[in-house]
Design a protein around this motif. Sequence first.
Motif, PDB file in Angstrom:
ATOM      1  N   ILE A   1       0.666  -0.972   0.035  1.00 32.80           N
ATOM      2  CA  ILE A   1      -0.197  -0.173  -0.035  1.00 32.80           C
ATOM      3  C   ILE A   1       0.873   1.260  -0.069  1.00 32.80           C
ATOM      4  CG2 ILE A   1      -2.046   1.104   1.234  1.00 32.80           C
ATOM      5  CD1 ILE A   1      -2.871  -1.528   0.169  1.00 32.80           C
ATOM      6  N   GLN A   2       0.551   2.287  -1.004  1.00 34.82           N
ATOM      7  CA  GLN A   2       1.507   3.267  -1.197  1.00 34.82           C
ATOM      8  C   GLN A   2       0.817   4.557  -0.688  1.00 34.82           C
ATOM      9  OE1 GLN A   2       4.596   3.138  -1.682  1.00 34.82           O
ATOM     10  NE2 GLN A   2       4.789   1.127  -1.858  1.00 34.82           N
ATOM     11  N   VAL A   3      -0.256   4.495  -0.029  1.00 35.75           N
ATOM     12  CA  VAL A   3      -0.971   5.864   0.376  1.00 35.75           C
ATOM     13  C   VAL A   3      -0.833   6.135   1.769  1.00 35.75           C
ATOM     14  CG1 VAL A   3      -3.311   6.645   0.501  1.00 35.75           C
ATOM     15  CG2 VAL A   3      -2.838   4.923  -1.191  1.00 35.75           C
ATOM     16  N   PRO A   4      -0.491   7.507   1.848  1.00 32.59           N
ATOM     17  CA  PRO A   4      -0.141   7.952   3.121  1.00 32.59           C
ATOM     18  C   PRO A   4      -1.190   8.096   4.366  1.00 32.59           C
ATOM     19  CG  PRO A   4       0.123   9.823   1.522  1.00 32.59           C
ATOM     20  CD  PRO A   4      -0.380   8.658   0.798  1.00 32.59           C
ATOM     21  N   LEU A   5      -1.685   7.134   4.607  1.00 28.51           N
ATOM     22  CA  LEU A   5      -2.975   7.420   5.691  1.00 28.51           C
ATOM     23  C   LEU A   5      -2.335   7.252   6.861  1.00 28.51           C
ATOM     24  CD1 LEU A   5      -5.697   5.296   4.035  1.00 28.51           C
ATOM     25  CD2 LEU A   5      -5.641   7.802   4.094  1.00 28.51           C
ATOM     26  N   LYS A   6      -3.263   8.159   7.721  1.00 34.95           N
ATOM     27  CA  LYS A   6      -2.686   8.058   9.477  1.00 34.95           C
ATOM     28  C   LYS A   6      -3.319   6.665   9.730  1.00 34.95           C
ATOM     29  CE  LYS A   6      -1.648  10.178  13.351  1.00 34.95           C
ATOM     30  NZ  LYS A   6      -0.910   8.961  13.767  1.00 34.95           N
ATOM     31  N   VAL A   7      -2.218   5.800  10.503  1.00 35.04           N
ATOM     32  CA  VAL A   7      -2.717   4.803  11.165  1.00 35.04           C
ATOM     33  C   VAL A   7      -1.954   4.672  12.592  1.00 35.04           C
ATOM     34  CG1 VAL A   7      -2.962   3.213   9.168  1.00 35.04           C
ATOM     35  CG2 VAL A   7      -0.635   3.313  10.356  1.00 35.04           C
ATOM     36  N   LYS A   8      -2.587   4.023  13.531  1.00 33.47           N
ATOM     37  CA  LYS A   8      -2.265   4.244  14.871  1.00 33.47           C
ATOM     38  C   LYS A   8      -0.853   3.172  15.118  1.00 33.47           C
ATOM     39  CE  LYS A   8      -6.783   4.716  17.072  1.00 33.47           C
ATOM     40  NZ  LYS A   8      -7.804   4.513  16.209  1.00 33.47           N
ATOM     41  N   ASP A   9       0.116   3.570  16.027  1.00 32.10           N
ATOM     42  CA  ASP A   9       1.039   2.775  16.173  1.00 32.10           C
ATOM     43  C   ASP A   9       0.734   1.859  17.353  1.00 32.10           C
ATOM     44  OD1 ASP A   9       3.093   5.637  17.325  1.00 32.10           O
ATOM     45  OD2 ASP A   9       1.278   4.922  17.993  1.00 32.10           O
ATOM     46  N   ILE A  10       1.460   1.437  17.948  1.00 31.28           N
ATOM     47  CA  ILE A  10       1.540   0.172  19.036  1.00 31.28           C
ATOM     48  C   ILE A  10       1.036   1.264  20.313  1.00 31.28           C
ATOM     49  CG2 ILE A  10       2.288  -1.456  20.724  1.00 31.28           C
ATOM     50  CD1 ILE A  10       2.234  -2.895  18.673  1.00 31.28           C
ATOM     51  N   PRO A  11       1.772   2.327  20.795  1.00 27.21           N
ATOM     52  CA  PRO A  11       1.347   2.912  22.046  1.00 27.21           C
ATOM     53  C   PRO A  11      -0.114   3.565  21.952  1.00 27.21           C
ATOM     54  CG  PRO A  11       3.615   3.617  21.293  1.00 27.21           C
ATOM     55  CD  PRO A  11       3.095   2.746  20.281  1.00 27.21           C
TER      56      PRO A  11
END
Lengths: 281, 526
Positions: free
Chosen positions: B185-195
């Motif tokens: 996937i090459q789309v810059p969407l905001k995703v959550k990280d582990i924290p």
Amino acid sequence: MEPPAPNPGHGAGRPMATRPAPCTVRSPVVLQVGDVKTDLARPGVAVIDVALPPAQPLDLQEIVFKNSYTAFLTVRVQRRRPCDVGRASARKWVTCLWNHCLMPSPHTEAGSQDYFSLFRHQLLCDVDQVTAVRLILRQPSPVWLHFTLEELRLYPRGQQSLQTDFPSWLSHLAPQQQPENLHGGVPDPEKVSTEVQQLWVLTEMIRANQTAARIGRFDVSFQLALFIAHRGWPPALGLLCGPACTEGAGCILGTAASAVILSCSQLAMLYEMPSNCWESS
Amino acid sequence: MLEQDTGLSLAIAQIVQRLKGSSLHSQLERQARGSLHKPEIKLESLKEDIKDFLKTSGWEKRLQNAVYSELNVFPSPCHPAAPPEHMKEPLVYMRKAQGSWEKRILKSLNSMCTELSIPLARKRPIGEQKELFNKWNEMGTDEPDLSLFRPVYAPKDFLEVLMNLRNPNYENGDQPSFRNHLGLIQVPLKVKDIPELKDYFSELGLNTGQLGIDDSTQVPPELFENEHVRVGQTVLTEQDSAAAQQYVRQGCPTALRAELWALILNISNQPEDILYYEQLKSNVIQHDLLVDSLIYKDVKLTASNDDYYFVFEDYLYQVLLCFSRDTSVLEHFSYNSATPPKSYIRGKLGMEEYAVFYPPNGVIPFHGFSMYVAPLCFLYHEPSKLYQIFREMYVRFFFRLHSISSHPSGIVSLCLLFETLLQTHLPQLFYHLREIGAQPLRISFKWMVRAFSGYLATDQLLLLWDRILGYNSLEILAVLAAAVFAFRAVNLMEVTSLAAAEAVLADLSTLKVMPLLQIFLFATVT
């Protein structure tokens, strides 16, 4: 009968009377150190100048625009002041919005193509009699090729871009309910503690005045029972007192169980109150 | 963005507007009018007395549940200047990509139609109607010739489209740089990280009891299970949707699951709902759609071959055939980036007055669509209730798994979340799989598109779907996919081809979902 609710759906909230103020929006000018054409680094700042008709200074109510990959916005206005009349010198620019965040995470898409409204009460200074507006756009992330604002519109005072004509009481949330006071049936701790103080004084007096005269088994516990019954406290408390009153003609409670001197902590337990409220004892 | 006060007024106005036409509104009015005969309602304090009456008789709770359901399903209102497409999908290039994908699907459907010369819809002759009515409960015994039909698309075709999704304003250079993602996937969407995920899924933490972990045979039930069941029964007696949604985050006891899910989705089997279902059934009997054959084919290929779900084949037909004809599903297209396809009456192409949505609910089933319904058959035995639950779950969650959108629960964000989690926490594994040509998303995509239905054991799947309902989000699917890779990492490091990697991850039926999630989120040393 309440008036029929309107359809407050997309875009329909704007009544026909609202018109944006006439203005000229110039295309964004990119600020860059060095030559724009040959420099490889991408510019991060652009400026959009909005010129208003010179003879009609505007009392600004709202600025509406569609974002296109701008991360931070600063707005400066030039105002006409009464002291400026007659002076040809340059008017001062005043910042009315500083570094307003449009994209919370500039490397990613959140907020990148959303619609925004800036109202006059959100701005830092007074925006009456505005003659020019300058929008300074910042995009610190290098991944975007272009950034700008689109569909920019200024609305003068007296015309709101958002009108909803349903009953106004519907827009206000009901006040938060206070949790029920479960101690409603219980007497006030202050009052109880003063009375227990009196009780204690009574017991001390009796102890101090130990006479030879027999008062039979009419002892402190019965006095406590009388005291409690007199104050009208719940009968459950009364049941704990009892059988010491063998000389029972005047015994209000009439049980044959033994008397119990209730300690303050026992009283507190009965009323589910913290025992430290009984300060006096 | 709307500032807070105007946003609140607009949200309230929209909810009032939507609830005004519902049956709940007329029931409330009827109750309020009926209460006027009661002695405790006094004229001087009419408003307060009626409000108190509604509170004590439980009607206020039902209204609260309805409002809560509206808040969960519909997104917060857009800026009034935003056009309707903006609420469907704010990013222009994603709307375009979804539009072209839909054109491809329609072309495929139309070409199949012309090849087989079958009309999109036809009225059944009376004899056939009678036959179908008699066989309604055993449609699985029907063996129509479906060899010429093929599914309109499969999840791997959809993955190809997502791989080619590009933002024209993003610098997608050919040179590998920090701007290019290493995954598909090459789309810059905001995703959550582990924290952020730890914070979001805090109820799955190590210190909180979970069904799926703390109800195993080694753990005495007094520690957690008994109390949890008791709380669940209290929630059901209170009939509070919001409380149920919070409760379900720790898992649902099997006995209470059906009612709790119905409470969260705000489904009560009213007579008018049963009547609506019967009407859809009569629509099925009267008209035959091409989409019906696609559904038959899909059920025969997927659910009938599955060890757990083949017994429910007849239920699946009863639900899915009615689903295709349900026009109330069209409402969800106001917040779905997809658009329902239109078809024209024969000979009147292009004339708007002769346009209808095809299929009537606007949803074209793809290969594996029936697996969304199959697990629900374990919970609900009455067809009309099963139907309503499935419809509500579809318009809340499942539609996001096969349409292109930037929503945090949309399939694009889930894929990106999966790849980011894997890359951040198992970088060696990610690099190794990429080098051997087995991009991890190629394997996990089919799990996520089906919400793991058909891959996990049913009890584990239902525990997973409990959390989907509890958090009102599908992000847990991506976290579970990454957790599965983490669990089998040792074996995966030894494979040398995509086929071998798929073989390692072919069988998930022995996995326990909750321990995997807990370990990945809370117990992995990073």
